[in-house]
Design an enzyme around this catalytic site. Structure first.
Site, PDB file in Angstrom:
ATOM      1  N   GLU A  28       0.811  -1.219   0.000  1.00  0.00           N
ATOM      2  CA  GLU A  28       0.000   0.000   0.000  1.00  0.00           C
ATOM      3  C   GLU A  28       0.846   1.271   0.000  1.00  0.00           C
ATOM      4  O   GLU A  28       0.422   2.296  -0.550  1.00  0.00           O
ATOM      5  CB  GLU A  28      -0.940   0.013   1.211  1.00  0.00           C
ATOM      6  CG  GLU A  28      -2.063  -1.019   1.140  1.00  0.00           C
ATOM      7  CD  GLU A  28      -1.696  -2.364   1.751  1.00  0.00           C
ATOM      8  OE1 GLU A  28      -2.588  -3.229   1.857  1.00  0.00           O
ATOM      9  OE2 GLU A  28      -0.510  -2.536   2.134  1.00  0.00           O
ATOM     10  N   PHE A  50     -12.116  -6.773  13.742  1.00  0.00           N
ATOM     11  CA  PHE A  50     -10.988  -7.239  12.930  1.00  0.00           C
ATOM     12  C   PHE A  50     -10.605  -6.172  11.896  1.00  0.00           C
ATOM     13  O   PHE A  50     -11.442  -5.680  11.156  1.00  0.00           O
ATOM     14  CB  PHE A  50     -11.369  -8.537  12.218  1.00  0.00           C
ATOM     15  CG  PHE A  50     -10.306  -9.044  11.289  1.00  0.00           C
ATOM     16  CD1 PHE A  50      -9.093  -9.502  11.773  1.00  0.00           C
ATOM     17  CD2 PHE A  50     -10.514  -9.059   9.912  1.00  0.00           C
ATOM     18  CE1 PHE A  50      -8.103  -9.961  10.912  1.00  0.00           C
ATOM     19  CE2 PHE A  50      -9.541  -9.530   9.042  1.00  0.00           C
ATOM     20  CZ  PHE A  50      -8.335  -9.984   9.552  1.00  0.00           C
ATOM     21  N   GLN A  51      -9.342  -5.810  11.888  1.00  0.00           N
ATOM     22  CA  GLN A  51      -8.761  -4.809  10.988  1.00  0.00           C
ATOM     23  C   GLN A  51      -9.431  -3.445  11.125  1.00  0.00           C
ATOM     24  O   GLN A  51      -9.461  -2.658  10.182  1.00  0.00           O
ATOM     25  CB  GLN A  51      -8.796  -5.288   9.528  1.00  0.00           C
ATOM     26  CG  GLN A  51      -7.820  -6.439   9.277  1.00  0.00           C
ATOM     27  CD  GLN A  51      -7.633  -6.752   7.808  1.00  0.00           C
ATOM     28  OE1 GLN A  51      -8.500  -6.507   6.974  1.00  0.00           O
ATOM     29  NE2 GLN A  51      -6.488  -7.334   7.471  1.00  0.00           N
ATOM     30  N   LYS A  69     -17.832  -0.387   5.286  1.00  0.00           N
ATOM     31  CA  LYS A  69     -18.273  -1.421   4.340  1.00  0.00           C
ATOM     32  C   LYS A  69     -19.782  -1.376   4.119  1.00  0.00           C
ATOM     33  O   LYS A  69     -20.268  -1.571   2.986  1.00  0.00           O
ATOM     34  CB  LYS A  69     -17.846  -2.790   4.852  1.00  0.00           C
ATOM     35  CG  LYS A  69     -17.969  -3.904   3.829  1.00  0.00           C
ATOM     36  CD  LYS A  69     -17.333  -5.188   4.347  1.00  0.00           C
ATOM     37  CE  LYS A  69     -17.379  -6.290   3.291  1.00  0.00           C
ATOM     38  NZ  LYS A  69     -16.714  -7.539   3.792  1.00  0.00           N
ATOM     39  N   MET A  76      24.284   8.892   3.083  1.00  0.00           N
ATOM     40  CA  MET A  76      24.205  10.201   3.716  1.00  0.00           C
ATOM     41  C   MET A  76      24.454  10.104   5.217  1.00  0.00           C
ATOM     42  O   MET A  76      25.140  10.955   5.800  1.00  0.00           O
ATOM     43  CB  MET A  76      22.851  10.852   3.441  1.00  0.00           C
ATOM     44  CG  MET A  76      22.775  12.301   3.877  1.00  0.00           C
ATOM     45  SD  MET A  76      23.919  13.375   2.985  1.00  0.00           S
ATOM     46  CE  MET A  76      22.966  13.744   1.511  1.00  0.00           C
TER      47      MET A  76
END
Length: 590
Positions: free
Chosen positions: A48, A110-111, A160, A477
């Site tokens: 993602e 969940f999630q 949802k 760096m």
């Protein structure tokens, strides 16, 4: 017609043709709706974060709104770095995240994750659609806010059940367009003109706001008419072509000596779409100590935020520059004209004296010379750059002629940006009917491994992105700073166990080449650019190579460190007075 299908149609109505994402449970109704939407090209990334950076690159290269999509929980949290990057670099994006059903919100389902709260400090605005009837207002406002004023990301969190709800009663979506941009008020223009007419050592200081405000033509006309020496920020590079006689180069920590000294000696800074970032100013209290400030910006919050503006001009930058061009030119070529001509000649002569050298000794590849040559071979390329030494070498040595050809994570300094941003840029150019447009990703061995999985995305869609991977087997760096400011106490910068990057690319089905000698660079670059599809050039460089010049922490921009061997163009060390970790705490590199 459910909420998800209505949203797909709304995206099309907003002019979206490409979006980047990764499916999951809470966003599945939206992906089901995409199945029958040929107008939208969905690009399946492999992480993602890659979706957010790809949307980011798409927006930067095109000037349009980038769109990315992810599911709830870890999908949404993986977008956060890309959202923050868009906010800090003023990139227009709309981010759509799935969410658990409204009946489960707040139950640790969940999630479930409060992405609304988590992203509040890094978006222009956030929305949670709690009813399907909210969608028309939310989608219209999201795109209007992302595009208007100073651009930025806007989040839509989409439960949802709202996606599944009946939307047959909703009207067809109509875009709200973009807010009108305020013109500068006359009093501020008169104040700016008064200061400019008195200046004998003026310097133009241009930033990323020039491109964001579609002020490129107005800025160049102003420079040519007034003949004022010009310096640019990292995000302003290309606002004036690199070869323009008045372009002194980038200012700041790794800016040119000519740019930094001109600013420090100036009696007036005309700041156009820049924000006095610490990487540009060095020690702020000693920055341009003799200069008065004219500050032009669309965002009123930036004017006077870090440096008092003797004349603050808030409003559309293109309009401001256009209104000031003729009267400024008349004043600057009249009174004090001789002093200004002498100042201009002095700045230009110093730029010639301190021009970069590319005659590095030895047989190894000198990265600045390679990048300068590649910019000559591919002058029209869009460059997506990662973060580290290679980022600064690109800024110093690539000859940009347009800010939208330089895509880099400026304010956030996010490693892993380059490859997915290049994917987004290539798709933006393809959609813009520029099939021959060339996109080059310049990365380092540390940055590249952060989103290496997007090689699979590159291969799947057959995008002809060319990757130049500069490999010094170190976090370059950080290693440079540990060498110069931490008494060479090297801590966790060793990447000598890197994989065989050529083999890695080939395992993804991507053509790959290797070069480790200076005499092989020309042939390698030609082969890279002639490759028909995606290709990677692995470049082995000296681990001891540093980026020069360098302004040390807590120093002003006139106190630049450079090579301790003045007859060499490829130094490996410079003398510096070590500072303590406490002194460096506010100036550490990305």
């Amino acid at each position: 017609m459910n909420g998800a299908r209505w949203l797909v149609q709304a995206l099309v109505a907003e002019g979206v043709d490409t979006l980047f994402g990764y499916p999951g449970g809470a966003i599945m109704p939206f992906y089901d709706a995409l199945h029958g939407a040929p107008e939208l090209k969905h690009v399946l990334v492999r992480h993602e974060q890659g979706a957010a950076f790809a949307a980011n690159g798409y927006a930067r290269a095109s000037g349009r709104v980038g769109v990315c999509v992810a599911t709830s929980g870890p999908g949404a949290s993986n977008l956060v770095t890309g959202i923050a990057d868009a906010m800090l670099d003023s990139v227009p994006m709309v981010v759509v995240t799935g969410q658990v059903p409204t009946t489960l919100m707040g139950t640790d389902a969940f999630q479930e994750l409060d992405v609304f709260g988590m992203t509040l400090p890094m978006v222009k605005h956030s929305f949670i659609a709690r009813r399907v009837e909210d969608l028309p207002r939310i989608v219209g406002e999201a795109f209007r806010l992302a595009r208007s004023g100073r651009p930025g990301p806007v989040l839509i969190d989409l439960p949802k059940d709202v996606q599944n709800a009946d939307a047959s009663q909703l009207p067809a979506h109509a875009s709200l367009g973009i807010d009108d941009v305020d013109a500068p008020i006359d009093a501020s223009l008169h104040a700016a003109l008064a200061l400019i007419s008195q200046a004998q050592k003026p310097v133009l200081y241009g930033g990323g706001g020039i491109a964001l405000g579609d002020a490129l033509a107005a800025f160049r006309t102003f420079v040519d008419a007034t003949q004022i020496p010009t310096v640019l920020t990292l995000k302003g590079l290309g606002a004036l072509p690199a070869q323009h006689p008045l372009n002194l180069g980038m200012l700041g920590m790794h800016g040119t000596r000519a740019a930094n000294l001109a600013v420090q000696e100036s009696d007036l800074l005309i700041v156009v779409g820049a924000r006095f970032d610490d990487r540009a100013t060095g020690k702020l209290v000693e920055f341009a100590p003799h200069a008065r400030i004219v500050h032009m910006d669309l965002d009123a919050c930036e004017i006077g935020k870090l440096r008092h503006a003797d004349a603050g001009v808030r409003g559309d930058i293109a309009t401001t520059l256009t209104k000031l061009t003729l009267p400024c030119a008349a004043h600057l070529h009249g009174r004090h004209g001789a002093a200004r001509r002498q100042w201009r000649a002095h700045c230009q002569e110093r730029a010639r004296q301190h021009a970069a050298r590319y005659d590095a000794p030895g047989d190894t590849v000198y990265a600045p010379a390679l990048l300068k040559r590649l910019s000559e071979l591919a002058p029209d390329a869009v460059v997506a750059c990662d973060v580290g030494q290679h980022q600064m070498w690109v800024a110093q040595h690539w000859r940009f002629d347009d800010p939208r050809k330089h895509l880099t994570s400026g304010a956030l300094g996010a490693m892993g940006f380059g490859l997915p941003a290049a994917i987004g840029a290539q798709l933006a150019l393809d959609k813009g009917r520029q099939p021959d447009a060339r996109v080059i990703c310049v990365s380092g061995d540390g940055s590249f491994l952060m989103n290496v999985q997007e090689l699979a995305t590159l291969r799947r869609y057959g995008l002809p992105v060319k990757i130049v991977l500069l490999d010094n087997q170190a976090l370059g760096m950080v290693r440079q700073w540990q060498e110069l400011f931490f008494a060479r106490r090297y801590s966790e910068i060793d990447l000598s166990d890197n994989p065989d990057f050529v083999a890695v690319a080939q395992a993804f089905g991507i053509e790959a080449l290797h070069v480790d000698r200076a005499d092989g660079v020309e042939a390698a670059l030609q082969a890279l650019l002639e490759a028909k599809g995606p290709a990677l050039l692995h470049v082995a460089i000296d681990q001891a190579a540093n980026v020069w010049p360098l302004v040390p922490p807590n120093r002003n921009n006139a106190e630049m460190l450079d090579d301790s061997r003045p007859d060499s163009a490829a130094p490996s060390h410079a003398t510096a007075t070590p500072t303590t970790p406490q002194e460096d705490a506010d100036a550490l590199p990305a």
